[in-house]
Write an enzyme that holds these catalytic residues in place. Structure first.
Site, mmCIF file in Angstrom:
data_model
loop_
_atom_site.group_PDB
_atom_site.id
_atom_site.type_symbol
_atom_site.label_atom_id
_atom_site.label_comp_id
_atom_site.label_asym_id
_atom_site.label_seq_id
_atom_site.Cartn_x
_atom_site.Cartn_y
_atom_site.Cartn_z
ATOM 1 C CG HIS A 288 35.896 36.487 41.098
ATOM 2 N ND1 HIS A 288 35.906 36.361 42.468
ATOM 3 C CD2 HIS A 288 35.901 35.220 40.607
ATOM 4 C CE1 HIS A 288 35.954 35.087 42.788
ATOM 5 N NE2 HIS A 288 35.946 34.366 41.670
ATOM 6 C CD GLU B 104 32.366 34.175 40.719
ATOM 7 O OE1 GLU B 104 33.013 33.633 39.812
ATOM 8 O OE2 GLU B 104 32.333 33.723 41.872
HETATM 9 C C1 BGC Z 1 35.059 29.688 41.887
HETATM 10 C C2 BGC Z 1 35.685 29.145 43.144
HETATM 11 C C3 BGC Z 1 37.065 29.724 43.282
HETATM 12 C C4 BGC Z 1 36.957 31.226 43.312
HETATM 13 C C5 BGC Z 1 38.271 31.943 43.470
HETATM 14 C C6 BGC Z 1 35.014 31.163 42.010
HETATM 15 O O1 BGC Z 1 34.468 31.706 40.846
HETATM 16 O O2 BGC Z 1 33.779 29.153 41.663
HETATM 17 O O3 BGC Z 1 35.715 27.736 43.125
HETATM 18 O O4 BGC Z 1 37.698 29.257 44.440
HETATM 19 O O5 BGC Z 1 36.330 31.662 42.151
HETATM 20 O O6 BGC Z 1 39.185 31.474 42.597
#
Ligand code: BGC
Length: 345
Positions: free
Chosen positions: A175, A310
């Site tokens: 992430h 991601e």
């Molecule tokens: C999600 C978002 C979320 C973010 C942080 C992403 O992978 O798709 O909706 O706000 O992560 O949590």
């Protein structure tokens, strides 16, 4: 090439979090053992200036108090599971619903909140591992996961492997929020993106895929040719309005020898190419950042401060038989590799 290990901080219960730095020429990757997080990635721009191209936090307290998963390894199931439940055969799994009491997002931190073990595996790689006990956040079966970061010049390879002692679903991702400008406090609206993705999965008001694979052609989701992130992000499109920007899974159509995703930043001349063996990628443009939190260098994390790519199975796959499946039987090994390759143009 070199790898060094240092102390990063202490968890509230005293456990130590370590920082590993991998260096190769002008490039440095840092990883911390909390969340097997990609903490920083330093890379030169076209003038040879070296900056961190990731957005996040300098200190452990930032990660503990304000994390929106910056840099983290997310699993065992990245993104959302509708209603926090799914079936494997006749057996129901009920998960912690950490989002508005409705959905399970990013497995409620099953792996991203854990302190992983680490070992240096070569002069340019570090491997992190963690065993999540049976029942964590509702998931059945103890799951052993390994994540290895390898740095070769500007090429970062992330190798994932995992195995569970019960039947389960597995979907790990990283992430990291990238900002190739290297200037903290800026946004990524000027970054130019291209993806080999002819379809995306539209979502409902709770960001759950409806099940439709919608062609991108003629929409603000068409990145099959290069477009700036900011060019259409404020279009009058229900999908963009609901999510305050891009926060969608794109269905990748692999082209041999080509990157699945390419993003470049015209001013710095930095380019990022992404290669994955997974069927999808979540483009998330930091829509929920709102300057209320200070990030690296004590600068505010502004809206769209970074973009996440991601690589993943599609969100909520366990509840969609039409999506590429991510079921793994007890003892069956999950393996996946994503490459983030930095270069200049
Ligand atoms: C999600 C978002 C979320 C973010 C942080 C992403 O992978 O798709 O909706 O706000 O992560 O949590």
């Amino acid at each position: 090439m070199s790898v060094t290990r240092s102390f990063y901080g202490n968890m509230p219960d005293g456990r130590e979090v370590e920082l590993y730095s991998l260096c190769d020429g002008a490039y440095t990757l840092q990883a911390i053992t909390l969340g097997a997080t990609l903490q920083a990635l330093y890379a030169p721009d076209k003038y040879g200036r070296i900056n961190d191209v990731t957005v996040g936090f300098d200190s452990l307290s930032g990660h503990l108090e304000h994390s929106d998963y910056q840099g983290k390894t997310v699993g065992r199931y990245a993104n959302r599971i509708a209603g926090g439940h799914f079936f494997i055969g006749d057996e129901e799994t009920t998960l912690v619903r950490n989002e508005k009491g409705l959905t399970c997002l990013h497995s409620a931190g099953e792996f991203s909140d854990a302190v992983w073990d680490a070992s240096v595996t070569s002069e340019n790689s570090v491997e992190l591992s963690f065993v999540s006990p049976d029942g964590t956040n509702g998931f059945k079966g103890a799951l052993t996961a390994k994540v290895r970061y390898t740095l070769e010049g500007g090429r970062v390879t992330i190798d994932y492997s995992a195995v569970c002692d019960r039947d389960t679903v597995i979907n790990f991702t990283n992430h990291t929020y990238f900002n190739l400008s290297g200037s903290a406090g800026s946004d990524v609206l000027g970054h130019v993106l291209q993806m080999n993705a002819p379809y995306f999965t539209p979502t409902d008001a709770d960001s759950i895929p409806t099940g439709e694979l919608r062609p991108v052609r003629g929409t603000a989701f068409d990145f099959t040719t290069p477009h700036a992130i900011g060019e259409r992000i404020n279009n009058d499109d229900e999908q963009l309005i609901n999510c305050k920007g891009y926060d969608h899974n794109f269905c990748l159509s692999r082209k041999p020898g080509e990157a699945d995703v390419t993003v470049y930043e015209p001013v710095s001349g930095r380019r990022l190419s992404v290669f994955t063996d997974l069927p999808g990628v979540q483009l998330y443009t930091g829509n929920f950042l709102d300057s209320s939190v200070l990030g690296k260098g004590s600068l505010p994390l502004v809206k769209h401060a970074g973009l996440c790519l991601e690589t993943q199975y599609y969100p909520d796959t366990p509840n969609h038989t039409g999506f590429p499946q991510c079921f793994f039987a007890a003892g069956e090994e999950y393996r996946s590799t994503t490459v983030f390759e930095l270069s200049i143009f």
